[in-house]
Write a protein that holds these residues in place. Structure first.
Motif, PDB file in Angstrom:
ATOM      1  N   ASP A 150       1.676   9.405  -2.768  1.00 28.76           N
ATOM      2  CA  ASP A 150       1.444  10.171  -3.996  1.00 28.76           C
ATOM      3  C   ASP A 150       0.408  11.270  -3.778  1.00 28.76           C
ATOM      4  N   SER A 151       0.026  11.480  -2.527  1.00 31.44           N
ATOM      5  CA  SER A 151      -1.070  12.404  -2.261  1.00 31.44           C
ATOM      6  C   SER A 151      -0.673  13.384  -1.157  1.00 31.44           C
TER       7      SER A 151
ATOM      8  N   GLY B  93       4.945  14.766   1.337  1.00 31.30           N
ATOM      9  CA  GLY B  93       6.063  15.439   1.993  1.00 31.30           C
ATOM     10  C   GLY B  93       6.626  14.675   3.163  1.00 31.30           C
ATOM     11  N   ILE B  94       5.908  13.661   3.640  1.00 26.69           N
ATOM     12  CA  ILE B  94       6.334  12.878   4.803  1.00 26.69           C
ATOM     13  C   ILE B  94       6.769  11.480   4.396  1.00 26.69           C
ATOM     14  N   ILE B  95       6.008  10.852   3.498  1.00 26.73           N
ATOM     15  CA  ILE B  95       6.272   9.474   3.081  1.00 26.73           C
ATOM     16  C   ILE B  95       6.762   9.481   1.641  1.00 26.73           C
TER      17      ILE B  95
ATOM     18  N   ILE C 239       0.836  -1.188   0.000  1.00 26.73           N
ATOM     19  CA  ILE C 239       0.000   0.000   0.000  1.00 26.73           C
ATOM     20  C   ILE C 239       0.879   1.250   0.000  1.00 26.73           C
ATOM     21  N   LEU C 240       0.355   2.348  -0.541  1.00 20.31           N
ATOM     22  CA  LEU C 240       1.167   3.545  -0.759  1.00 20.31           C
ATOM     23  C   LEU C 240       1.141   4.530   0.402  1.00 20.31           C
ATOM     24  N   LEU C 241       0.182   4.400   1.308  1.00 22.31           N
ATOM     25  CA  LEU C 241       0.096   5.281   2.482  1.00 22.31           C
ATOM     26  C   LEU C 241       0.056   6.761   2.080  1.00 22.31           C
ATOM     27  N   TYR C 242      -0.623   7.049   0.968  1.00 23.59           N
ATOM     28  CA  TYR C 242      -0.811   8.419   0.466  1.00 23.59           C
ATOM     29  C   TYR C 242       0.507   9.117   0.134  1.00 23.59           C
TER      30      TYR C 242
ATOM     31  N   VAL D  80      -5.747   1.731  -3.016  1.00 18.33           N
ATOM     32  CA  VAL D  80      -4.332   1.860  -3.349  1.00 18.33           C
ATOM     33  C   VAL D  80      -3.526   2.301  -2.133  1.00 18.33           C
ATOM     34  N   ASN D  81      -4.074   3.199  -1.343  1.00 16.31           N
ATOM     35  CA  ASN D  81      -3.300   3.817  -0.275  1.00 16.31           C
ATOM     36  C   ASN D  81      -3.342   3.073   1.052  1.00 16.31           C
TER      37      ASN D  81
END
Length: 456
Positions: free
Chosen positions: A325-326, A330-332, A320-323, A367-368
């Motif tokens: 790309d969103s 700035g953190i992940i 999972i992307l953990l946001y 996705v996230n």
């Protein structure tokens, strides 16, 4: 719950929508020239009829809880029901890239998400006190934007109007995206076209239609056209046209006394007749392939189910992307050079298209954060619907419903948080507060004395 006749009508609309979408995909779209550009799945309806029939039953489940209440945000819920859940039910159960248990579980989980969204109607709305001089200041800002917004876009992007076309947009869109990435074109200008085309223009169009002021409709179409010329995104133009079509069709359905009462039934009726049934039979009679079905059935409805199925298929075995790309970028940090929508775009296209295959809020949640992300996205949606209904208290429900209807089109293609900010849905919600308050209707005494006048 809804009254029994209303339940039957809504069941009929869902039934017609599901099976015509299934037939139109199988007869018109699956083997069309569009399969040269998209990796469309081959679906043999007869060989997987039990799966397709179960998908139809899944699509009917929300009828168990949809109520007769006419909160204005119901326009968004019903639109998402027809544009997302029904095609998702069809494409997921037909996706043989997944095991039978996985695809049916995922289809049912999407139904669960729509039940979670419906929590918005189980919580009483609250009264939100308007600011002092809110209406005067708000309308003043609108007129400033109407005058100077298109002017600014024309002056800063004069070449955008040289060869405007509603068909040849993809190359221009790629050029615009590259210009944004290299800094030669301001990202705020892209956001401005969304805000004007998805929020301001539909609001003016609906307000002008409901109050019988054609000049407002003319201004709305002009603003939407300028926004499209700069952004090359057809959504920012056709959102205004689609909302006007819904408003007009709903009004005339009521005038013809078709017994289609309430926001939910009216919207379902217009979707099924105007956007699904008529285009399908027009294409069948013309025998020219999916001329109109591609623009209505696939682009507005089937594409949402198709992409949701692809997202679950493509990302099912990936972390999972953990946001990343969103909003948490700035953190992940993401482990991929391309965004997830670009990766899916490359996966579904048959050529190097550099396509952003944005899906809906449920696919983004998957996705996230996986299934937890789908629940999170559903709760986000429920909160948005509840806020809309709270802002709408005391106002014309029909006018509010069509003012916020663009949210249905937006959330069918992007996550909730992206739709609120980048696509202007938060602005649409603020515009609700500029709509006039309804004048209370005097209550008549129920048991007046003989010969005595009615009293308030």
């Amino acid at each position: 719950m809804t009254k029994s006749p209303d339940k039957i009508k809504l069941w009929l609309f869902v039934t017609v929508a599901y099976w015509i979408l299934a037939l139109s995909y199988n007869q018109l779209i699956m083997n069309s020239v569009f399969s040269l550009t998209l990796r469309l799945p081959q679906i043999d309806l007869m060989s997987i009829l039990p799966d397709i029939a179960l998908g139809y039953l899944y699509a009917l489940i929300p009828l168990l809880w949809i109520s007769r209440s006419d909160r204005p945000s119901k326009s968004i819920y019903i639109f998402l029901y027809f544009s997302n859940l029904i095609p998702i039910s069809f494409f997921l159960v037909a996706d043989h890239e997944m095991s039978i248990l996985v695809r049916h579980f995922r289809a049912l989980f999407c139904v669960l998400c729509f039940f979670i969204i419906y929590f918005a109607y189980l919580v009483p709305t609250t009264s939100i006190k308007p600011l002092r001089y809110q209406s005067q200041i708000g309308w003043g800002i609108i007129w400033v934007l109407v005058i100077f917004g298109p002017t600014y876009l024309v002056l800063t992007n004069p070449t955008a109007f040289a060869n405007v076309s509603f068909f040849d947009v993809y190359e221009k869109r790629l050029e615009l995206r590259d210009a944004v990435n290299d800094g030669s074109f301001s990202r705020i200008n892209v956001y401005a076209t969304n805000w004007m085309g998805v929020a301001l223009a539909p609001f003016l169009a609906v307000y002008g239609f409901q109050t019988r002021r054609p000049v407002y409709i003319g201004m709305a179409v002009m603003i939407a056209f300028v926004a499209f010329a700069v952004s090359t995104h057809k959504t920012v133009f056709f959102t205004t046209i689609i909302v006007l079509l819904f408003a007009a069709s709903t009004r005339y359905a009521q005038r013809l006394r078709l017994s289609i009462d309430g926001i939910a039934l009216n919207l379902a009726f217009v979707i099924v007749i105007g956007f699904i049934t008529i285009p399908y039979f027009v294409d069948i009679l013309l025998g020219a392939g999916p001329v109109t079905s591609w623009l209505t059935h696939f682009r507005i409805f089937q594409n949402n189910g198709y992409l949701t199925s692809v997202y679950m298929e493509f990302f099912g075995a990936q972390p999972i992307l953990l946001y990343a790309d969103s909003f948490l970028s700035g953190i992940i940090q993401s482990d991929f050079d391309l965004s997830y929508s670009r990766r899916v775009g490359d996966y579904i296209t048959q050529y190097e298209a550099r396509n952003n295959a944005n899906a809906n809020f449920l696919a983004d949640g998957y996705v996230n954060l996986g299934y937890l992300g789908m629940i999170f996205s559903s709760l986000q949606m429920a909160l948005v619907l509840w806020l809309i209904d709270s802002l709408a208290r005391g106002r014309d429900m029909t006018l509010v419903a069509f003012t916020v209807l663009p949210a249905g089109l937006v959330f069918s293609n992007v996550p909730v948080h992206t739709g609120l900010i980048s696509n202007g849905i938060a602005i649409s919600m603020m515009l609700i507060t500029l709509l006039p308050k309804k004048t209370p209707t005097p209550r008549l005494s129920q048991n007046p004395l003989p010969g005595a006048p009615y009293t308030a």
